[in-house]
Design an enzyme around this catalytic site. Structure first.
Site, PDB file in Angstrom:
ATOM      1  CE  LYS A 150       1.560 -69.598 -41.134  1.00  0.00           C
ATOM      2  NZ  LYS A 150       1.865 -70.654 -40.159  1.00  0.00           N
TER       3      LYS A 150
HETATM    4  C1  E4P Z   1       3.498 -69.805 -37.264  1.00  0.00           C
HETATM    5  O1  E4P Z   1       2.765 -69.326 -38.091  1.00  0.00           O
HETATM    6  C2  E4P Z   1       4.746 -70.483 -37.609  1.00  0.00           C
HETATM    7  O2  E4P Z   1       4.508 -71.504 -38.494  1.00  0.00           O
HETATM    8  C3  E4P Z   1       5.428 -70.966 -36.374  1.00  0.00           C
HETATM    9  O3  E4P Z   1       5.347 -69.966 -35.366  1.00  0.00           O
HETATM   10  C4  E4P Z   1       6.820 -71.454 -36.588  1.00  0.00           C
HETATM   11  O4  E4P Z   1       7.414 -71.729 -35.353  1.00  0.00           O
HETATM   12  P1  E4P Z   1       8.752 -72.612 -35.210  1.00  0.00           P
HETATM   13  O5  E4P Z   1       9.902 -71.802 -35.671  1.00  0.00           O
HETATM   14  O6  E4P Z   1       8.843 -72.903 -33.745  1.00  0.00           O
HETATM   15  O7  E4P Z   1       8.540 -73.845 -36.036  1.00  0.00           O
END
Ligand code: E4P
Length: 218
Positions: free
Chosen positions: A83
């Site tokens: 990522k």
């Molecule tokens: C996923 O890849 C993201 O890191 C995640 O969905 C972020 O979610 P949040 O906005 O609830 O922290």
């Protein structure tokens, strides 16, 4: 639509895996911090539990170090998706790692223009954050619609839309209505998707009526 679980909590994940609904996992530095675990160890455990893609995020912000971190994360298991953030260096990293055959999830996407760049960089997944846009008084799902329109117009891009920052089952329903490829769900949202008050009431009524028959199927 595939469901990924947004967690670095292996115990919680294992409870969901047995439901048969889990196709992958996403983590981020905040979720790793919350788990209190070492990133390499917990990511390996998660990759062993779930056969589908497991996103592990780099924490460097410059290209050279992102590549180094990404290659190290990718070595943890065959199903790791590295990522990277949607920055200039992040997308350079995406292009290099993708060309080496590594899955890349481009995260922190908040506009369709950014999603177009990620597709051009060869991203396997683009992660638009719908909940965080909602938090700002916008409709995060409009972004999914816009990205979907753009990606559909250019079938040569194979980047999949991974709806992230999901907060409610309604987000999942709307993502599915739009034909999003994947949603990454906090564990609570996946459990909540099973729930409907009429299901609970209907089951209570059926069982109570059944009890009065005195019968047993087995
Ligand atoms: C996923 O890849 C993201 O890191 C995640 O969905 C972020 O979610 P949040 O906005 O609830 O922290």
């Amino acid at each position: 639509m595939r469901f990924f679980v947004d967690t670095a909590d292996v115990t919680e994940l294992e409870k969901l895996v047995v439901t048969g609904m889990v196709d992958g996992v996403t983590t981020n530095p905040s979720l790793i911090a919350k788990s209190g675990r070492n990133i390499l160890e917990v990511t390996k455990e998660i990759a062993d539990v779930v056969p589908g893609p497991v996103s592990a995020e780099v924490t460097a912000t410059d290209y050279d170090t992102m590549i180094e971190e990404g290659q190290k994360l990718a070595k943890i298991a065959d199903n790791i998706a590295v990522k990277v953030p949607l920055t200039v260096d992040g997308l350079r990293t995406c292009k290099t790692l993708s060309s080496q055959g590594t899955m890349v999830n481009v995260t922190l996407c908040f506009s369709a223009a950014q999603a177009l760049l990620a597709a051009k960089a060869g991203a396997t997944f683009i992660s638009p954050f719908v909940g965080r846009l909602d938090d700002m008084g916008m409709d995060g799902m409009e972004l999914i619609e816009s990205i979907k329109d753009i990606y559909d117009a250019y079938p040569q891009y194979s980047t999949e839309i991974l709806v992230a920052s999901i907060r409610t089952p309604r987000h999942v329903e709307r993502a599915a209505e739009m034909g999003a490829d994947v949603g990454t769900l906090p564990p609570r949202v996946l459990w909540d998707m099973y729930q409907h008050p009429l299901t609970s009431k209907g089951l209570d009524d059926f069982l109570s009526d059944w009890g009065r028959t005195g019968q047993s199927i087995l």
